[in-house]
Design a protein around this motif. Sequence first.
Motif, short mmCIF file in Angstrom:
data_model
loop_
_atom_site.label_atom_id
_atom_site.label_comp_id
_atom_site.label_asym_id
_atom_site.label_seq_id
_atom_site.Cartn_x
_atom_site.Cartn_y
_atom_site.Cartn_z
N GLU A 213 0.83 -1.21 0.00
CA GLU A 213 0.00 0.00 0.00
C GLU A 213 0.87 1.26 0.00
N LEU A 214 2.02 1.18 0.68
CA LEU A 214 2.93 2.33 0.69
C LEU A 214 3.52 2.56 -0.71
N LEU B 219 -1.45 4.68 3.76
CA LEU B 219 -1.10 3.33 4.23
C LEU B 219 -2.01 2.90 5.37
#
Length: 246
Positions: free
Chosen positions: A17-18, A47
């Motif tokens: 997600e980052l 995130l």
Amino acid sequence: MINSETIRKLRQLDLGELVAALELQEADMETRHLTFDDRFQIATDYLYQEKYNHRIKGIIHRAKLRIKEADLRSIQYEHRDINREMLQELGTCNFVKHHMNVIFQGFTGSGKTYLSCALAKEACKLEIRTRYIRLPDLLIERDEASFKEQGVAKLLNKYSNYGLLVLDEWLLDDLLDEDLKFIFELIERRHDTHSTIYCTQFRKADWHQRLGGGIHADAIMDRIVHKAFWYDTGKMNMREFNAQTE
């Protein structure tokens, strides 16, 4: 632009997600000119939200809600004699924090299951371990567990530990003595420690007889009704109403 090796390491750390957040920033010209601190904060917020959404999705999936699309924001209030203010208050899930019960009582098709699933979903969003099950199915699980060593004890332990348990079709069928003993043990373990939602067609005045009319009926009712919000779902058959409006 972050290099492929950094992306690999982030994914290996389960921070995909980052990576997505950083790629979004790279694609946004306005974001690319922000300071490192601002970009890091935006990436962290992204995130956190993605991790939260994934976690909640898992909690909702494990809750096994009968009506997965149930949502308090989609409740039909028009033409129904139901308490909107009380339902919205229940939606805060403060009743779970105070180990209170909720009883949805009303006619067939009046929306008891939908409302219980909608409340259960709100509890899931607060990361409260939740489970929906019909009482007949729970008793079938009990019967199957009885053939295993310590099976019933393990089943009781499992259902005793949910922060919120939804028991649908409560008292719909006649109960045997062994059913009443099992139900009492479950409710006793949950009493004053967790919350339960009951969905039933029967009024409080009918419960004692439906529970066998004996000492187990007294004990079960004592542990449920004195710490419960009673919610009348009315007489309108929502399935018929929705079919007519489609």
